[in-house]
Design a protein around this motif. Structure first.
Motif, PDB file in Angstrom:
ATOM      1  N   SER A   1      21.271-111.421  33.284  1.00 29.63           N
ATOM      2  CA  SER A   1      19.849-111.682  33.525  1.00 29.63           C
ATOM      3  C   SER A   1      19.487-113.098  33.103  1.00 29.63           C
ATOM      4  O   SER A   1      18.803-113.821  33.837  1.00 29.63           O
ATOM      5  CB  SER A   1      18.985-110.676  32.764  1.00 29.63           C
ATOM      6  OG  SER A   1      17.618-111.006  32.891  1.00 29.63           O
ATOM      7  N   ASP A   2      19.938-113.506  31.922  1.00 24.02           N
ATOM      8  CA  ASP A   2      19.645-114.865  31.447  1.00 24.02           C
ATOM      9  C   ASP A   2      20.227-115.912  32.388  1.00 24.02           C
ATOM     10  O   ASP A   2      19.593-116.934  32.666  1.00 24.02           O
ATOM     11  CB  ASP A   2      20.217-115.081  30.040  1.00 24.02           C
ATOM     12  CG  ASP A   2      19.508-114.251  28.981  1.00 24.02           C
ATOM     13  OD1 ASP A   2      18.406-113.721  29.263  1.00 24.02           O
ATOM     14  OD2 ASP A   2      20.070-114.106  27.869  1.00 24.02           O
ATOM     15  N   PHE A   3      21.425-115.675  32.856  1.00 24.78           N
ATOM     16  CA  PHE A   3      22.099-116.581  33.792  1.00 24.78           C
ATOM     17  C   PHE A   3      21.280-116.723  35.077  1.00 24.78           C
ATOM     18  O   PHE A   3      20.988-117.825  35.537  1.00 24.78           O
ATOM     19  CB  PHE A   3      23.495-116.037  34.095  1.00 24.78           C
ATOM     20  CG  PHE A   3      24.342-116.903  34.970  1.00 24.78           C
ATOM     21  CD1 PHE A   3      25.018-117.996  34.446  1.00 24.78           C
ATOM     22  CD2 PHE A   3      24.500-116.614  36.318  1.00 24.78           C
ATOM     23  CE1 PHE A   3      25.825-118.782  35.245  1.00 24.78           C
ATOM     24  CE2 PHE A   3      25.296-117.401  37.127  1.00 24.78           C
ATOM     25  CZ  PHE A   3      25.968-118.491  36.594  1.00 24.78           C
ATOM     26  N   ILE A   4      20.878-115.603  35.636  1.00 27.47           N
ATOM     27  CA  ILE A   4      20.085-115.603  36.869  1.00 27.47           C
ATOM     28  C   ILE A   4      18.754-116.308  36.632  1.00 27.47           C
ATOM     29  O   ILE A   4      18.352-117.175  37.423  1.00 27.47           O
ATOM     30  CB  ILE A   4      19.854-114.160  37.371  1.00 27.47           C
ATOM     31  CG1 ILE A   4      21.167-113.540  37.845  1.00 27.47           C
ATOM     32  CG2 ILE A   4      18.804-114.130  38.480  1.00 27.47           C
ATOM     33  CD1 ILE A   4      21.095-112.046  38.095  1.00 27.47           C
ATOM     34  N   ARG A   5      18.068-115.944  35.579  1.00 26.96           N
ATOM     35  CA  ARG A   5      16.762-116.549  35.285  1.00 26.96           C
ATOM     36  C   ARG A   5      16.874-118.049  35.093  1.00 26.96           C
ATOM     37  O   ARG A   5      15.996-118.805  35.520  1.00 26.96           O
ATOM     38  CB  ARG A   5      16.138-115.878  34.063  1.00 26.96           C
ATOM     39  CG  ARG A   5      15.659-114.469  34.386  1.00 26.96           C
ATOM     40  CD  ARG A   5      15.193-113.680  33.179  1.00 26.96           C
ATOM     41  NE  ARG A   5      14.274-114.425  32.356  1.00 26.96           N
ATOM     42  CZ  ARG A   5      14.305-114.405  31.016  1.00 26.96           C
ATOM     43  NH1 ARG A   5      15.204-113.688  30.379  1.00 26.96           N
ATOM     44  NH2 ARG A   5      13.419-115.085  30.338  1.00 26.96           N
TER      45      ARG A   5
ATOM     46  N   SER B   1      25.841-122.656  46.187  1.00 29.08           N
ATOM     47  CA  SER B   1      26.214-121.852  45.028  1.00 29.08           C
ATOM     48  C   SER B   1      25.154-120.823  44.676  1.00 29.08           C
ATOM     49  O   SER B   1      25.463-119.743  44.186  1.00 29.08           O
ATOM     50  CB  SER B   1      26.454-122.751  43.812  1.00 29.08           C
ATOM     51  OG  SER B   1      27.503-123.646  44.056  1.00 29.08           O
ATOM     52  N   LEU B   2      23.887-121.167  44.920  1.00 28.77           N
ATOM     53  CA  LEU B   2      22.813-120.243  44.573  1.00 28.77           C
ATOM     54  C   LEU B   2      22.861-118.942  45.368  1.00 28.77           C
ATOM     55  O   LEU B   2      22.256-117.955  44.967  1.00 28.77           O
ATOM     56  CB  LEU B   2      21.456-120.917  44.739  1.00 28.77           C
ATOM     57  CG  LEU B   2      21.104-121.900  43.631  1.00 28.77           C
ATOM     58  CD1 LEU B   2      19.789-122.606  43.941  1.00 28.77           C
ATOM     59  CD2 LEU B   2      21.025-121.213  42.284  1.00 28.77           C
ATOM     60  N   SER B   3      23.595-118.919  46.471  1.00 27.01           N
ATOM     61  CA  SER B   3      23.723-117.650  47.201  1.00 27.01           C
ATOM     62  C   SER B   3      24.424-116.602  46.338  1.00 27.01           C
ATOM     63  O   SER B   3      24.304-115.403  46.591  1.00 27.01           O
ATOM     64  CB  SER B   3      24.446-117.850  48.537  1.00 27.01           C
ATOM     65  OG  SER B   3      25.783-118.250  48.318  1.00 27.01           O
ATOM     66  N   ASN B   4      25.132-117.054  45.295  1.00 24.23           N
ATOM     67  CA  ASN B   4      25.754-116.106  44.367  1.00 24.23           C
ATOM     68  C   ASN B   4      24.733-115.310  43.566  1.00 24.23           C
ATOM     69  O   ASN B   4      25.081-114.312  42.943  1.00 24.23           O
ATOM     70  CB  ASN B   4      26.683-116.848  43.399  1.00 24.23           C
ATOM     71  CG  ASN B   4      27.944-117.295  44.079  1.00 24.23           C
ATOM     72  OD1 ASN B   4      28.660-116.498  44.677  1.00 24.23           O
ATOM     73  ND2 ASN B   4      28.220-118.594  44.013  1.00 24.23           N
ATOM     74  N   LEU B   5      23.482-115.727  43.574  1.00 26.74           N
ATOM     75  CA  LEU B   5      22.457-114.960  42.865  1.00 26.74           C
ATOM     76  C   LEU B   5      22.263-113.579  43.497  1.00 26.74           C
ATOM     77  O   LEU B   5      21.856-112.636  42.811  1.00 26.74           O
ATOM     78  CB  LEU B   5      21.129-115.714  42.845  1.00 26.74           C
ATOM     79  CG  LEU B   5      21.097-116.991  42.011  1.00 26.74           C
ATOM     80  CD1 LEU B   5      19.737-117.661  42.133  1.00 26.74           C
ATOM     81  CD2 LEU B   5      21.441-116.712  40.552  1.00 26.74           C
ATOM     82  N   LYS B   6      22.556-113.463  44.779  1.00 23.90           N
ATOM     83  CA  LYS B   6      22.386-112.169  45.454  1.00 23.90           C
ATOM     84  C   LYS B   6      23.328-111.110  44.851  1.00 23.90           C
ATOM     85  O   LYS B   6      22.859-110.072  44.377  1.00 23.90           O
ATOM     86  CB  LYS B   6      22.603-112.355  46.958  1.00 23.90           C
ATOM     87  CG  LYS B   6      22.277-111.158  47.792  1.00 23.90           C
ATOM     88  CD  LYS B   6      22.407-111.523  49.263  1.00 23.90           C
ATOM     89  CE  LYS B   6      22.239-110.355  50.172  1.00 23.90           C
ATOM     90  NZ  LYS B   6      22.465-110.711  51.573  1.00 23.90           N
ATOM     91  N   PRO B   7      24.643-111.337  44.812  1.00 23.79           N
ATOM     92  CA  PRO B   7      25.493-110.321  44.175  1.00 23.79           C
ATOM     93  C   PRO B   7      25.294-110.236  42.657  1.00 23.79           C
ATOM     94  O   PRO B   7      25.449-109.163  42.074  1.00 23.79           O
ATOM     95  CB  PRO B   7      26.918-110.757  44.523  1.00 23.79           C
ATOM     96  CG  PRO B   7      26.823-112.190  44.907  1.00 23.79           C
ATOM     97  CD  PRO B   7      25.433-112.392  45.455  1.00 23.79           C
ATOM     98  N   LEU B   8      24.918-111.352  42.024  1.00 21.44           N
ATOM     99  CA  LEU B   8      24.668-111.294  40.583  1.00 21.44           C
ATOM    100  C   LEU B   8      23.440-110.439  40.272  1.00 21.44           C
ATOM    101  O   LEU B   8      23.411-109.737  39.254  1.00 21.44           O
ATOM    102  CB  LEU B   8      24.513-112.700  40.013  1.00 21.44           C
ATOM    103  CG  LEU B   8      25.799-113.516  39.922  1.00 21.44           C
ATOM    104  CD1 LEU B   8      25.490-114.960  39.559  1.00 21.44           C
ATOM    105  CD2 LEU B   8      26.766-112.899  38.931  1.00 21.44           C
TER     106      LEU B   8
END
Length: 172
Positions: free
Chosen positions: A38-42, A18-25
Protein backbone atom coordinates in the motif's frame (compact mmCIF):
# COMPACT_ATOMS: atom_id res chain seq x y z
CA UNK A 1 10.92 -2.75 2.97
CA UNK A 2 10.06 -1.84 -0.62
CA UNK A 3 11.91 1.34 -1.74
CA UNK A 4 9.34 3.89 -2.86
CA UNK A 5 11.02 4.97 -6.10
CA UNK A 6 12.26 1.62 -7.42
CA UNK A 7 9.28 1.04 -9.73
CA UNK A 8 11.60 1.10 -12.74
CA UNK A 9 13.45 -1.91 -11.34
CA UNK A 10 10.30 -3.88 -12.11
CA UNK A 11 10.68 -3.05 -15.78
CA UNK A 12 13.27 -1.56 -18.13
CA UNK A 13 10.81 0.93 -19.55
CA UNK A 14 10.23 4.62 -18.97
CA UNK A 15 8.44 5.59 -15.76
CA UNK A 16 5.16 6.30 -17.58
CA UNK A 17 5.15 2.64 -18.67
CA UNK A 18 6.35 1.40 -15.30
CA UNK A 19 3.28 2.84 -13.61
CA UNK A 20 1.13 0.24 -15.37
CA UNK A 21 2.52 -2.10 -12.70
CA UNK A 22 0.22 -0.34 -10.23
CA UNK A 23 -2.67 -2.35 -11.68
CA UNK A 24 -1.40 -5.79 -10.56
CA UNK A 25 0.10 -4.29 -7.40
CA UNK A 26 -3.35 -2.97 -6.48
CA UNK A 27 -4.69 -6.49 -6.84
CA UNK A 28 -1.79 -7.82 -4.77
CA UNK A 29 -2.64 -5.41 -1.99
CA UNK A 30 -6.33 -6.35 -2.10
CA UNK A 31 -5.44 -10.02 -1.61
CA UNK A 32 -2.60 -9.64 0.91
CA UNK A 33 -3.34 -6.43 2.82
CA UNK A 34 0.43 -5.91 3.04
CA UNK A 35 0.90 -2.31 4.18
CA UNK A 36 4.30 -2.10 2.45
CA UNK A 37 2.55 -2.69 -0.87
CA UNK A 38 0.00 0.00 0.00
CA UNK A 39 2.78 2.44 0.91
CA UNK A 40 4.58 1.63 -2.34
CA UNK A 41 1.45 2.24 -4.41
CA UNK A 42 0.55 5.43 -2.55
CA UNK A 43 4.07 6.77 -3.05
CA UNK A 44 3.82 6.28 -6.80
CA UNK A 45 0.31 7.69 -6.97
CA UNK A 46 1.51 10.83 -5.18
CA UNK A 47 4.51 11.07 -7.50
CA UNK A 48 2.31 10.72 -10.62
CA UNK A 49 -0.10 13.35 -9.27
CA UNK A 50 2.79 15.78 -8.89
CA UNK A 51 3.92 15.39 -12.50
CA UNK A 52 2.80 17.80 -15.25
CA UNK A 53 0.44 17.00 -18.09
CA UNK A 54 3.50 16.48 -20.33
CA UNK A 55 4.19 13.29 -18.37
CA UNK A 56 0.61 12.06 -18.43
CA UNK A 57 0.33 12.34 -22.21
CA UNK A 58 3.93 11.14 -22.68
CA UNK A 59 5.11 14.27 -24.46
CA UNK A 60 8.39 12.50 -25.33
CA UNK A 61 6.42 10.61 -27.99
CA UNK A 62 3.16 12.50 -28.37
CA UNK A 63 2.56 16.04 -29.56
CA UNK A 64 1.34 18.41 -26.84
CA UNK A 65 -1.50 20.75 -27.63
CA UNK A 66 -1.25 23.13 -24.66
CA UNK A 67 -4.83 24.38 -25.18
CA UNK A 68 -6.39 20.92 -25.24
CA UNK A 69 -3.91 18.14 -24.40
CA UNK A 70 -4.78 14.75 -25.82
CA UNK A 71 -4.00 11.62 -23.86
CA UNK A 72 -3.15 8.64 -25.99
CA UNK A 73 -2.01 5.05 -25.40
CA UNK A 74 0.21 5.85 -22.41
CA UNK A 75 -2.57 7.87 -20.80
CA UNK A 76 -4.87 4.90 -21.25
CA UNK A 77 -2.42 2.66 -19.41
CA UNK A 78 -2.32 5.21 -16.59
CA UNK A 79 -6.14 5.35 -16.50
CA UNK A 80 -6.28 1.58 -16.18
CA UNK A 81 -3.56 1.40 -13.54
CA UNK A 82 -5.00 4.19 -11.41
CA UNK A 83 -8.51 2.77 -11.75
CA UNK A 84 -7.30 -0.36 -9.98
CA UNK A 85 -4.64 1.02 -7.64
CA UNK A 86 -6.63 3.89 -6.16
CA UNK A 87 -9.58 1.67 -5.36
CA UNK A 88 -7.22 -0.78 -3.66
CA UNK A 89 -5.50 1.72 -1.36
CA UNK A 90 -7.86 4.69 -1.00
CA UNK A 91 -8.93 3.62 2.50
CA UNK A 92 -5.29 4.17 3.55
CA UNK A 93 -5.10 7.69 2.10
CA UNK A 94 -5.73 10.94 3.84
CA UNK A 95 -8.58 12.98 2.33
CA UNK A 96 -6.02 15.49 1.01
CA UNK A 97 -3.90 12.74 -0.60
CA UNK A 98 -6.94 11.25 -2.29
CA UNK A 99 -8.17 14.63 -3.51
CA UNK A 100 -4.76 15.52 -5.01
CA UNK A 101 -4.50 12.19 -6.81
CA UNK A 102 -8.09 12.22 -8.05
CA UNK A 103 -7.79 15.81 -9.30
CA UNK A 104 -4.59 15.09 -11.20
CA UNK A 105 -6.02 11.89 -12.64
CA UNK A 106 -9.25 13.53 -13.72
CA UNK A 107 -7.59 16.56 -15.32
CA UNK A 108 -4.46 14.96 -16.79
CA UNK A 109 -5.63 11.40 -17.42
CA UNK A 110 -9.37 11.07 -17.84
CA UNK A 111 -10.02 14.46 -19.44
CA UNK A 112 -7.05 14.29 -21.83
CA UNK A 113 -8.13 10.84 -23.05
CA UNK A 114 -11.59 12.26 -23.70
CA UNK A 115 -9.93 15.11 -25.62
CA UNK A 116 -8.30 12.49 -27.85
CA UNK A 117 -11.63 10.77 -28.45
CA UNK A 118 -13.28 14.09 -29.35
CA UNK A 119 -10.47 15.04 -31.76
CA UNK A 120 -9.95 11.78 -33.59
CA UNK A 121 -11.89 9.66 -35.96
CA UNK A 122 -14.08 7.07 -34.31
CA UNK A 123 -14.82 5.20 -37.53
CA UNK A 124 -12.30 2.47 -36.74
CA UNK A 125 -9.53 3.99 -38.87
CA UNK A 126 -7.43 4.67 -35.77
CA UNK A 127 -6.83 0.94 -35.35
CA UNK A 128 -5.93 -0.26 -31.91
CA UNK A 129 -5.49 3.31 -30.58
CA UNK A 130 -9.28 3.54 -30.44
CA UNK A 131 -9.56 0.24 -28.56
CA UNK A 132 -6.79 0.98 -26.07
CA UNK A 133 -7.87 4.55 -25.31
CA UNK A 134 -11.51 3.48 -24.99
CA UNK A 135 -10.50 0.80 -22.50
CA UNK A 136 -8.64 3.33 -20.35
CA UNK A 137 -11.68 5.59 -20.41
CA UNK A 138 -13.84 2.71 -19.18
CA UNK A 139 -11.70 2.57 -16.04
CA UNK A 140 -11.63 6.32 -15.42
CA UNK A 141 -15.28 6.93 -16.32
CA UNK A 142 -16.41 4.18 -13.96
CA UNK A 143 -14.34 5.65 -11.13
CA UNK A 144 -15.53 9.21 -11.74
CA UNK A 145 -19.12 8.13 -12.48
CA UNK A 146 -18.93 9.93 -15.82
CA UNK A 147 -21.79 8.37 -17.81
CA UNK A 148 -21.07 10.42 -20.94
CA UNK A 149 -17.44 9.25 -21.01
CA UNK A 150 -18.54 5.65 -20.35
CA UNK A 151 -20.91 5.79 -23.33
CA UNK A 152 -18.16 7.31 -25.49
CA UNK A 153 -15.76 4.51 -24.52
CA UNK A 154 -18.35 1.79 -25.21
CA UNK A 155 -19.03 3.37 -28.63
CA UNK A 156 -15.30 3.45 -29.30
CA UNK A 157 -14.91 -0.24 -28.46
CA UNK A 158 -17.96 -1.16 -30.51
CA UNK A 159 -16.65 0.84 -33.45
CA UNK A 160 -13.28 -0.87 -33.14
CA UNK A 161 -14.94 -4.30 -33.06
CA UNK A 162 -17.16 -3.46 -36.02
CA UNK A 163 -14.60 -1.65 -38.19
CA UNK A 164 -11.12 -2.01 -36.75
CA UNK A 165 -10.72 -5.74 -36.99
CA UNK A 166 -10.09 -7.22 -40.42
CA UNK A 167 -11.75 -10.38 -41.67
CA UNK A 168 -8.63 -12.43 -40.84
CA UNK A 169 -8.87 -11.35 -37.19
CA UNK A 170 -6.01 -8.86 -37.31
CA UNK A 171 -6.36 -5.12 -36.88
CA UNK A 172 -4.97 -2.16 -38.77
Amino acid sequence: CIPTWDMQKLTNKRYVYSLSNLKPLGKLYIFTGNELVSDFIRGHLAKAASLPVDFWIHHELRRLDPDKPKGCIETSYLNQALGTAIIAVKRNMTPEELKNIETAWYERGHRTAMNWMEANSTDGSMGNFLAVISTGILFSSKYFKDAEAWDCAVRGLKTYMDNGILSDGSDY
